[in-house]
Design a protein around this motif. Structure first.
Motif, mmCIF file in Angstrom:
data_model
loop_
_atom_site.group_PDB
_atom_site.id
_atom_site.type_symbol
_atom_site.label_atom_id
_atom_site.label_comp_id
_atom_site.label_asym_id
_atom_site.label_seq_id
_atom_site.Cartn_x
_atom_site.Cartn_y
_atom_site.Cartn_z
ATOM 1 N N TYR A 198 0.879 -1.178 0.000
ATOM 2 C CA TYR A 198 0.000 0.000 0.000
ATOM 3 C C TYR A 198 0.911 1.220 0.000
ATOM 4 C CZ TYR A 198 -2.081 3.552 3.214
ATOM 5 O OH TYR A 198 -2.458 4.694 3.853
ATOM 6 N N MET A 225 3.603 9.430 1.271
ATOM 7 C CA MET A 225 2.598 9.056 0.258
ATOM 8 C C MET A 225 2.029 10.284 -0.453
ATOM 9 S SD MET A 225 0.380 6.034 1.949
ATOM 10 C CE MET A 225 1.166 4.763 2.936
ATOM 11 N N SER A 235 5.212 7.657 6.639
ATOM 12 C CA SER A 235 4.525 7.118 5.467
ATOM 13 C C SER A 235 3.452 8.084 4.984
ATOM 14 C CB SER A 235 3.857 5.781 5.805
ATOM 15 O OG SER A 235 4.820 4.841 6.158
ATOM 16 N N ARG A 236 2.783 8.686 5.959
ATOM 17 C CA ARG A 236 1.664 9.574 5.601
ATOM 18 C C ARG A 236 2.150 10.741 4.746
ATOM 19 N NH1 ARG A 236 -3.571 9.654 9.203
ATOM 20 N NH2 ARG A 236 -3.069 7.484 8.863
ATOM 21 N N LYS A 292 -2.723 7.496 -1.212
ATOM 22 C CA LYS A 292 -4.055 7.688 -0.656
ATOM 23 C C LYS A 292 -4.969 8.311 -1.699
ATOM 24 C CE LYS A 292 -1.864 8.553 3.748
ATOM 25 N NZ LYS A 292 -2.229 7.360 4.488
ATOM 26 N N MET A 299 7.516 -0.014 -5.620
ATOM 27 C CA MET A 299 7.150 1.022 -4.641
ATOM 28 C C MET A 299 8.361 1.907 -4.323
ATOM 29 S SD MET A 299 5.783 0.675 -0.721
ATOM 30 C CE MET A 299 7.340 0.047 -0.075
ATOM 31 N N GLY A 321 -6.662 5.153 11.813
ATOM 32 C CA GLY A 321 -5.393 5.235 12.547
ATOM 33 C C GLY A 321 -4.213 5.010 11.620
ATOM 34 N N SER A 322 -4.305 3.983 10.783
ATOM 35 C CA SER A 322 -3.216 3.658 9.864
ATOM 36 C C SER A 322 -3.769 2.762 8.760
ATOM 37 C CB SER A 322 -2.125 2.920 10.640
ATOM 38 O OG SER A 322 -0.925 2.994 9.938
ATOM 39 N N SER A 376 -2.474 0.524 7.040
ATOM 40 C CA SER A 376 -2.071 -0.884 7.102
ATOM 41 C C SER A 376 -2.622 -1.591 8.341
ATOM 42 C CB SER A 376 -0.549 -0.991 7.071
ATOM 43 O OG SER A 376 0.013 -0.144 8.045
HETATM 44 C C1 DP6 Z 1 5.380 1.119 3.051
HETATM 45 O O1 DP6 Z 1 -0.112 2.272 7.068
HETATM 46 O O2 DP6 Z 1 2.004 3.369 7.918
HETATM 47 O O3 DP6 Z 1 4.551 -0.023 4.976
HETATM 48 O O4 DP6 Z 1 -2.018 4.999 6.446
HETATM 49 O O5 DP6 Z 1 -0.433 6.890 6.529
HETATM 50 O O6 DP6 Z 1 -0.650 5.379 8.505
HETATM 51 P P1 DP6 Z 1 -0.718 5.514 6.996
HETATM 52 O O7 DP6 Z 1 0.468 4.642 6.413
HETATM 53 P P2 DP6 Z 1 1.006 3.217 6.821
HETATM 54 O O8 DP6 Z 1 1.765 2.832 5.477
HETATM 55 C C2 DP6 Z 1 2.347 1.611 5.229
HETATM 56 C C3 DP6 Z 1 3.200 1.708 4.006
HETATM 57 C C4 DP6 Z 1 4.132 0.562 3.764
HETATM 58 C C5 DP6 Z 1 3.517 -0.479 2.838
HETATM 59 C C6 DP6 Z 1 2.465 -1.375 3.439
HETATM 60 O O9 DP6 Z 1 2.523 -1.687 4.652
HETATM 61 O O10 DP6 Z 1 1.583 -1.803 2.684
#
Ligand code: DP6
Length: 327
Positions: free
Chosen positions: A19, A194, A190-191, A22, A241, A139-140, A142
Motif C-alpha cells: 500500500y 505518500m 509514510s503519511r 491515498k 514502490m 489510525g493507519s 495498514s
Molecule cells: C510502506 O499504514 O504506515 O509499509 O495509512 O499513513 O498510517 P498511513 O500509512 P502506513 O503505510 C504503510 C506503508 C508501507 C507499505 C504497506 O505496509 O503496505
C-alpha cells in the motif's frame, strides 16, 4: 460510574503487495491501492484503553512516553468508536511495542489494530462489528490487515475497507527474519511520503495502474503455495514502490548501505537455491521471507552482514485479540 477499560494485543504485518498512496487527504485515510500482507507472529503491540468521564482529552502513551504527534489520528479513531457506542468519554491509551517503533516495522499497524480492539471492547462494541476495520484504517492504512492472521488481503470498496484472510498462518507456515539496520525513527512518515509521491513522482500513475495485476498474481501464487512465483512478485512490487519513493520530490530514500547489502545477498542466496525473498517498507529494515527449513541459515547469514544490528525471527501470527483478565 466505573471506568471502562480493556487490553488487546496485535502483531505487525508486512505487505508483500504494498500500500503506497491515498485517494485524498481526508481524515478517513482511504488507500489508493489494495494490498496483501502477512502477519508477523514474532513481534507484538499491546494496548490498554481506558475511558473515563473525568478525562479532559484523549492521551496516548507510547512505550511510556506521551506521543502528542499522534493526537489527530488518535482522536479521529476514538471519535469514530465513541460515535458507534454513543459514549462521549475521553480515553487514555497505553501502548507498548516489543520492537523498534516508527522505523519501518509497521508499529502503527499493530498499534492501531490493538487500540481498535481494546477500545471497542471497553466501549461494549461487539468484536464482530464490521466498521472496526474502517476505524483501524483511520489510525493507519495498514492497521486493518493486523486485525487478521496469516495471509491477508485488503480491498477498498468506496469508503469501505474489507479484509479477508486468504490462508491461516498454519496453512502455509512461512517464516520471516527481520534484519534491523537502525533503531532510529524514520525521517519522513509514510503519511507525508505518500502525499509527496502522489504529487510528484512521474511513476505514481504506473504504480496505481499495475497494482491490480500484481495482487491477482500474488493471490494465485498463495492459493497454490507457489514460493518462487510469490518471491518474484513480492520483490518486484517492493522495488516498484521504492522506485516511486526514489522519484518523489524531495526523494524518499529509506535504505541504508546495509539494506542494499541484504537485498543483494538475498537475491544471490535464492539463485543458489535457498527459498527466500526480501521485502522492505518505508525504512531501512529488511524482511526476509523464507521456508521454515531455511530460516536458521538465513538468520545466521543476515546477522553476519556488516551494518545489521540484530535480527528478529518468527513465524506468521494470528489476528488482533483481546486479553482477558484485565480489570
Ligand atoms: C510502506 O499504514 O504506515 O509499509 O495509512 O499513513 O498510517 P498511513 O500509512 P502506513 O503505510 C504503510 C506503508 C508501507 C507499505 C504497506 O505496509 O503496505
Amino acid at each position: 460510574m466505573a471506568r471502562m477499560r480493556a487490553t488487546a494485543v496485535a502483531h505487525p504485518n508486512v505487505a508483500l503487495i504494498k500500500y503506497w498512496g491515498k485517494r485524498d487527504d481526508g481524515e478517513a485515510n482511504l488507500p489508493a491501492v489494495d494490498s496483501l500482507s502477512i502477519t508477523l507472529g514474532a513481534m507484538q503491540s499491546r494496548s490498554t484503553v481506558a475511558f473515563d468521564p473525568e478525562f479532559a482529552d484523549d492521551e496516548l502513551w507510547l512505550n511510556g512516553r506521551r506521543a502528542p504527534g499522534e493526537q489527530a489520528r488518535l482522536t479521529a479513531c476514538l471519535d469514530a468508536l465513541r460515535s458507534l457506542a454513543g459514549i462521549g468519554w475521553r480515553a487514555r491509551v497505553e501502548s507498548r511495542n516489543d520492537f523498534p517503533t516508527g522505523a519501518g516495522l509497521a508499529s502503527s499497524a499493530s498499534g492501531y489494530a490493538a487500540l481498535t480492539v481494546a477500545a471497542a471492547a471497553a466501549l461494549g462494541i461487539p468484536a464482530g462489528e464490521p466498521r472496526l476495520v474502517d476505524i483501524a484504517r483511520i489510525g493507519s492504512g495498514s492497521a486493518p490487515r493486523s486485525l487478521y492472521g496469516g495471509f491477508v488481503r485488503l480491498e477498498q470498496h468506496g469508503e469501505q475497507t474489507r479484509c479477508r484472510s486468504l490462508l491461516a498462518a498454519a496453512d502455509w507456515p512461512l517464516e520471516v527474519v527481520v534484519a534491523v539496520t537502525t533503531e532510529a525513527p524514520k525521517a519522513t512518515s509514510s503519511r507525508d511520503g505518500m502525499r509527496l509521491s502522489r504529487d510528484s513522482s512521474p511513476y505514481y500513475p504506473a504504480w496505481l495502474q499495475t497494482q491490480p495485476a500484481d495482487l491477482a498474481a500474488a493471490e494465485a501464487s498463495i492459493a497454490t503455495r507457489d514460493f518462487p512465483a510469490l518471491a518474484e512478485l513480492a520483490e518486484h512490487n517492493c522495488l516498484k514502490m521504492h522506485a516511486v519513493m526514489l522519484t518523489t520530490r524531495p526523494p524518499l530514500l529509506y535504505w541504508s548501505p546495509a539494506t542494499l547489502a541484504c537485498l543483494q545477498a538475498i537475491q544471490q542466496w535464492r539463485r543458489d537455491g535457498l527459498p527466500v525473498f526480501f521485502t522492505v517498507d518505508a525504512g531501512p529494515q529488511v524482511k526476509a521471507v523464507c521456508e521454515p527449513a531455511a530460516a536458521a541459515e538465513i538468520e545466521q547469514r543476515l546477522a553476519a552482514i556488516p551494518g545489521v544490528l540484530r535480527t528478529i525471527r518468527g513465524g506468521l501470527g494470528e489476528g488482533a485479540r483481546l486479553l482477558t483478565g484485565d480489570d
